[in-house]
Design a protein around this motif. Structure first.
Motif, PDB file in Angstrom:
ATOM      1  N   ARG A   1      -1.779  -6.486   3.741  1.00 28.66           N
ATOM      2  CA  ARG A   1      -2.396  -5.664   2.696  1.00 28.66           C
ATOM      3  C   ARG A   1      -2.643  -4.223   3.142  1.00 28.66           C
ATOM      4  O   ARG A   1      -3.513  -3.526   2.610  1.00 28.66           O
ATOM      5  CB  ARG A   1      -3.700  -6.335   2.231  1.00 28.66           C
ATOM      6  CG  ARG A   1      -3.415  -7.685   1.568  1.00 28.66           C
ATOM      7  CD  ARG A   1      -4.664  -8.462   1.268  1.00 28.66           C
ATOM      8  NE  ARG A   1      -5.460  -7.845   0.212  1.00 28.66           N
ATOM      9  CZ  ARG A   1      -6.578  -8.385  -0.274  1.00 28.66           C
ATOM     10  NH1 ARG A   1      -7.002  -9.541   0.193  1.00 28.66           N
ATOM     11  NH2 ARG A   1      -7.264  -7.776  -1.217  1.00 28.66           N
ATOM     12  N   THR A   2      -1.860  -3.785   4.150  1.00 30.17           N
ATOM     13  CA  THR A   2      -2.040  -2.444   4.707  1.00 30.17           C
ATOM     14  C   THR A   2      -1.968  -1.348   3.644  1.00 30.17           C
ATOM     15  O   THR A   2      -2.823  -0.469   3.586  1.00 30.17           O
ATOM     16  CB  THR A   2      -0.968  -2.188   5.795  1.00 30.17           C
ATOM     17  OG1 THR A   2      -1.138  -3.159   6.814  1.00 30.17           O
ATOM     18  CG2 THR A   2      -1.113  -0.801   6.403  1.00 30.17           C
ATOM     19  N   GLU A   3      -0.951  -1.430   2.781  1.00 27.11           N
ATOM     20  CA  GLU A   3      -0.752  -0.339   1.826  1.00 27.11           C
ATOM     21  C   GLU A   3      -1.944  -0.162   0.880  1.00 27.11           C
ATOM     22  O   GLU A   3      -2.438   0.940   0.701  1.00 27.11           O
ATOM     23  CB  GLU A   3       0.533  -0.558   1.036  1.00 27.11           C
ATOM     24  CG  GLU A   3       1.767  -0.227   1.869  1.00 27.11           C
ATOM     25  CD  GLU A   3       2.997  -0.970   1.425  1.00 27.11           C
ATOM     26  OE1 GLU A   3       2.931  -2.223   1.389  1.00 27.11           O
ATOM     27  OE2 GLU A   3       4.016  -0.326   1.133  1.00 27.11           O
ATOM     28  N   GLU A   4      -2.422  -1.272   0.299  1.00 23.49           N
ATOM     29  CA  GLU A   4      -3.550  -1.143  -0.639  1.00 23.49           C
ATOM     30  C   GLU A   4      -4.826  -0.705   0.080  1.00 23.49           C
ATOM     31  O   GLU A   4      -5.627   0.058  -0.460  1.00 23.49           O
ATOM     32  CB  GLU A   4      -3.784  -2.447  -1.425  1.00 23.49           C
ATOM     33  CG  GLU A   4      -4.136  -3.627  -0.547  1.00 23.49           C
ATOM     34  CD  GLU A   4      -4.482  -4.889  -1.341  1.00 23.49           C
ATOM     35  OE1 GLU A   4      -5.570  -4.954  -1.909  1.00 23.49           O
ATOM     36  OE2 GLU A   4      -3.631  -5.816  -1.372  1.00 23.49           O
ATOM     37  N   ASN A   5      -5.013  -1.164   1.340  1.00 25.89           N
ATOM     38  CA  ASN A   5      -6.219  -0.783   2.061  1.00 25.89           C
ATOM     39  C   ASN A   5      -6.203   0.685   2.476  1.00 25.89           C
ATOM     40  O   ASN A   5      -7.234   1.354   2.439  1.00 25.89           O
ATOM     41  CB  ASN A   5      -6.421  -1.693   3.278  1.00 25.89           C
ATOM     42  CG  ASN A   5      -6.838  -3.101   2.869  1.00 25.89           C
ATOM     43  OD1 ASN A   5      -7.502  -3.286   1.842  1.00 25.89           O
ATOM     44  ND2 ASN A   5      -6.447  -4.096   3.644  1.00 25.89           N
ATOM     45  N   VAL A   6      -5.022   1.192   2.861  1.00 26.46           N
ATOM     46  CA  VAL A   6      -4.913   2.618   3.188  1.00 26.46           C
ATOM     47  C   VAL A   6      -5.218   3.432   1.934  1.00 26.46           C
ATOM     48  O   VAL A   6      -5.966   4.414   1.970  1.00 26.46           O
ATOM     49  CB  VAL A   6      -3.512   2.958   3.756  1.00 26.46           C
ATOM     50  CG1 VAL A   6      -3.280   4.457   3.766  1.00 26.46           C
ATOM     51  CG2 VAL A   6      -3.355   2.391   5.160  1.00 26.46           C
ATOM     52  N   GLU A   7      -4.684   2.984   0.813  1.00 20.55           N
ATOM     53  CA  GLU A   7      -4.916   3.696  -0.442  1.00 20.55           C
ATOM     54  C   GLU A   7      -6.415   3.746  -0.768  1.00 20.55           C
ATOM     55  O   GLU A   7      -6.939   4.783  -1.162  1.00 20.55           O
ATOM     56  CB  GLU A   7      -4.144   2.993  -1.548  1.00 20.55           C
ATOM     57  CG  GLU A   7      -3.833   3.882  -2.731  1.00 20.55           C
ATOM     58  CD  GLU A   7      -3.150   3.098  -3.840  1.00 20.55           C
ATOM     59  OE1 GLU A   7      -2.162   2.394  -3.537  1.00 20.55           O
ATOM     60  OE2 GLU A   7      -3.617   3.181  -4.993  1.00 20.55           O
ATOM     61  N   ALA A   8      -7.094   2.604  -0.559  1.00 26.58           N
ATOM     62  CA  ALA A   8      -8.533   2.557  -0.839  1.00 26.58           C
ATOM     63  C   ALA A   8      -9.295   3.503   0.094  1.00 26.58           C
ATOM     64  O   ALA A   8     -10.206   4.211  -0.336  1.00 26.58           O
ATOM     65  CB  ALA A   8      -9.053   1.129  -0.691  1.00 26.58           C
ATOM     66  N   LEU A   9      -8.916   3.535   1.382  1.00 27.69           N
ATOM     67  CA  LEU A   9      -9.594   4.416   2.325  1.00 27.69           C
ATOM     68  C   LEU A   9      -9.363   5.878   1.980  1.00 27.69           C
ATOM     69  O   LEU A   9     -10.274   6.707   2.079  1.00 27.69           O
ATOM     70  CB  LEU A   9      -9.121   4.130   3.764  1.00 27.69           C
ATOM     71  CG  LEU A   9      -9.722   2.906   4.446  1.00 27.69           C
ATOM     72  CD1 LEU A   9      -9.076   2.673   5.806  1.00 27.69           C
ATOM     73  CD2 LEU A   9     -11.237   3.066   4.628  1.00 27.69           C
ATOM     74  N   VAL A  10      -8.154   6.203   1.555  1.00 25.11           N
ATOM     75  CA  VAL A  10      -7.853   7.575   1.143  1.00 25.11           C
ATOM     76  C   VAL A  10      -8.730   7.950  -0.057  1.00 25.11           C
ATOM     77  O   VAL A  10      -9.254   9.059  -0.141  1.00 25.11           O
ATOM     78  CB  VAL A  10      -6.342   7.724   0.805  1.00 25.11           C
ATOM     79  CG1 VAL A  10      -6.074   9.009   0.042  1.00 25.11           C
ATOM     80  CG2 VAL A  10      -5.507   7.671   2.081  1.00 25.11           C
ATOM     81  N   GLY A  11      -8.940   6.976  -0.942  1.00 24.03           N
ATOM     82  CA  GLY A  11      -9.798   7.210  -2.092  1.00 24.03           C
ATOM     83  C   GLY A  11     -11.244   7.465  -1.693  1.00 24.03           C
ATOM     84  O   GLY A  11     -11.924   8.326  -2.249  1.00 24.03           O
ATOM     85  N   ILE A  12     -11.716   6.715  -0.691  1.00 20.89           N
ATOM     86  CA  ILE A  12     -13.107   6.870  -0.248  1.00 20.89           C
ATOM     87  C   ILE A  12     -13.289   8.204   0.481  1.00 20.89           C
ATOM     88  O   ILE A  12     -14.257   8.913   0.258  1.00 20.89           O
ATOM     89  CB  ILE A  12     -13.525   5.706   0.692  1.00 20.89           C
ATOM     90  CG1 ILE A  12     -13.535   4.378  -0.076  1.00 20.89           C
ATOM     91  CG2 ILE A  12     -14.908   5.964   1.285  1.00 20.89           C
ATOM     92  CD1 ILE A  12     -13.777   3.156   0.808  1.00 20.89           C
ATOM     93  N   CYS A  13     -12.364   8.537   1.348  1.00 15.09           N
ATOM     94  CA  CYS A  13     -12.482   9.764   2.150  1.00 15.09           C
ATOM     95  C   CYS A  13     -11.236  10.632   2.009  1.00 15.09           C
ATOM     96  O   CYS A  13     -10.381  10.647   2.902  1.00 15.09           O
ATOM     97  CB  CYS A  13     -12.661   9.425   3.628  1.00 15.09           C
ATOM     98  SG  CYS A  13     -13.953   8.260   3.979  1.00 15.09           S
TER      99      CYS A  13
END
Lengths: 290, 309
Positions: free
Chosen positions: A19-31
């Motif tokens: 699930r790397t891609e969705e988690n990176v996307e979420a982190l980019v959204g947070i910060c």
């Protein structure tokens, strides 16, 4: 904000690799402020694109990206087209073409399929001789039927060069992402037994085994330099050695370590029986000694 | 991204925590959230007494609650039961409430017949207790035979239902060697329809020099043979556990076969250990120029694309 990026990377080291891609996307959204740092530090699965000019497949990653477009190593064109997209200098591009040819041969010999791409970028230093680049290779195995095993291998080798007279120093950071999935279903076996057959044989089973992740290693070496193209054979040898070592490591971790841990959680052998046997043995030894 | 979305993202991260690492994931998520939430540190230990050490951020603390609850229930989180020397499993089958009086949820420890979260006696349905207790005893025996660190809970049928629920969880955390693992299994046993349905879930995390995870799911349904149901609860229970033992043993063997298949077919099919020539590549040849080719008089050293020596 160094600490925030550190904890983001620690987080990525723990969350499921599938699930790397969705988690990176979420982190980019947070910060959003850390987005560039994060995208540069976290390796994500490579995407296969088709060069519109040559029809040849190439790999899209953060290293050939400009805005929302990706540059093909074959035609040097961006997709979607960019008028002022960053391209290597003509000297660097010449080396890049050679490198792509060489690693295409390498890919065919080791992977017997898949796609490879090499991207080089011009030196930023004043001397103008210390360039950097990335070699990426991807192979996917798509099963013919849903119950056959599927898998993918993504190699990302980032290197830096530093010329020192007739020698060059190379720094290589390699990541291999390996995903393996097998699905199991009992429909095929149970269909052999007539549906109306009575008895206790009505067992139905279904399942999935997913073994996935990434491993990263670094290496630094000095190699002699004859001309510009020596860089490619030098880097080629280093990457070849690195992939051989990483493949061995992956084999050990994927099929050895994780399997051992399963057998550590649950023992196939009856532990209680083994315990009793041991006690009995002790008693017998004691008895003989007496 | 507004506060609600951030909480949502953090909750998603929590639910993906590998075995025994929810603490680390939580701290990571909290720090990533810092740009908005100054210093919310929320700690829950691996065996799950939820405790909040410091938190001056009510939003985060509250927002993350549903995810923590879901994680504990889904992952069969193990808790020490006060005044006993055994552990109990937090799960949907153990959940009692939320109660009408205080609106709080509690989790039952069927073994001591108290609430695991707050020991107070629970009313036992007499009718089911002999079989439940027998299944529990048989399950404890099974744990002894196959798990070094296993915990089991067996729940009697709830009102309006006919099935017993048997759960097993085994955790091993080894952070100094960079790995952790969890085995969960759950069986729904219906003695009226003689049906058993079960699932086995394994999660392994290995994180030295990388991040490698094994995630398996396995579901099974079977009918209890007439001979399995006997007049004495203990015989019935040991027969059921014998079937479970066979199934889990078979599953483990088939997992071993899957490993072998993935190693031999998929892994080898993705990348060879060496090229067909069984030799490493001759890079000078690949480069289309051979070092010293001119000296040796071989002017035809063209790119061959094959290391054929």
């Amino acid at each position: 904000m160094a600490e925030v990026i550190d904890s983001m990377l620690d987080l990525m080291r723990r969350l499921p690799p599938t699930r790397t891609e969705e988690n990176v996307e979420a982190l980019v959204g947070i910060c959003p402020n850390e987005a560039d740092d994060l995208l540069q530090s976290v390796d994500q699965p490579l995407r296969v694109m088709v060069d519109r000019a040559t029809g040849r497949e190439y790999l899209a990653c953060d290293y050939n990206r400009d805005g929302l477009s990706y540059r093909s190593p074959w035609s040097n064109e961006y997709d979607p087209p960019l008028e002022d997209g960053t391209v290597p200098s003509s000297k660097m591009r010449k080396l890049e073409i050679q490198a792509n040819e060489a690693f295409d041969t390498y890919r065919e010999m080791y992977y017997e399929g898949g796609v490879s791409s090499v991207y080089l970028w011009d030196p930023e230093d004043a001397s103008g001789s210390n360039f950097a680049g990335v070699v990426v290779i991807k192979k996917t195995m798509t099963p013919a039927s849903p119950l056959e095993p599927a898998g993918s291998w993504d190699s990302i080798h980032v290197f830096e060069t530093a010329e020192r007279g007739r020698q060059a120093h190379y720094k290589l950071t390699s990541t291999v992402m390996l995903h393996l999935i097998t699905r199991k279903g009992s429909d095929s076996e149970s269909s052999k037994i007539p549906a109306d057959k009575k008895g206790s044989e009505k067992w139905k089973r279904d399942g999935e085994v997913s073994l996935s992740g990434s491993m990263t290693r670094q290496n630094e070496q000095d190699w002699p330099l004859n001309d510009a193209s020596s860089h490619i054979s030098n880097i080629g040898r280093m990457i070849e050695d690195m992939e051989i070592k990483t493949r061995n490591l992956l084999q050990e971790v994927y099929f050895g370590k994780t399997r051992d841990i399963v057998y550590d959680l649950r023992s196939v052998e009856d532990l209680e029986k083994a315990r009793r046997q041991k006690e009995l043995q002790k008693e017998l030894v004691g008895f003989i000694k007496r | 991204m507004d506060a609600t979305d951030r909480i949502k993202a953090a909750s998603q991260f929590l639910l993906q925590s590998p075995p025994g690492e929810i603490n680390d994931v939580l701290n990571g998520a909290v720090q990533s959230l810092q740009p908005l939430h100054e210093t919310g540190i929320l700690i829950m230990n691996a065996t799950s007494d939820i405790r909040y050490i410091i938190s001056d951020d009510d939003l985060l603390q509250e927002g993350i609650q549903p995810a923590l609850r879901e994680y504990n229930i889904e992952q069969f989180t193990v808790v020490d039961v006060p005044e006993t020397n055994h552990q109990s499993i937090i799960s949907e089958a153990a959940r009692v409430g939320p109660s009408e009086s205080d609106g709080e949820e509690r989790f039952l420890d069927p073994r001591s017949k108290t609430e695991a979260s707050d020991p107070r006696p629970i009313e036992v349905v007499e009718e089911h207790e002999p079989i439940r207790a027998a299944l529990e005893a048989a399950s404890l025996n099974y744990l002894k035979a196959h798990f070094t660190e296993g915990v089991t809970s067996v729940f009697a049928p709830r009102e309006g239902s006919d099935h017993f629920v048997l759960q097993i969880v085994a955790n091993k955390y080894n952070p100094s060697n960079f790995w952790s693992g969890r085995w969960r299994s759950e069986y729904t046993i219906d003695l009226t329809s003689k049906q058993v349905s079960g699932r086995i879930l394994i999660n392994i995390h290995y994180y030295e020099q990388g991040n490698v995870q094994l995630a398996t799911t396995h579901t099974v349904t079977f009918e209890l043979p007439p001979a399995a149901i006997s007049a004495t609860p203990s015989t019935t229970a040991s027969k059921i556990l014998a079937l479970i033992e066979v199934e889990e043993g078979k599953y483990q063997m088939s997992l071993g076969e899957t490993y072998q298949e993935m190693g031999e077919k998929t892994f080898k099919g993705l990348r060879r250990a060496l090229p067909l020539t069984r030799q490493k590549i001759d890079w000078d040849k690949v480069m289309g120029y051979k070092l010293g080719a001119e000296l040796s008089g071989n002017k035809n050293a063209l790119p061959s694309g094959q290391a054929d020596e």
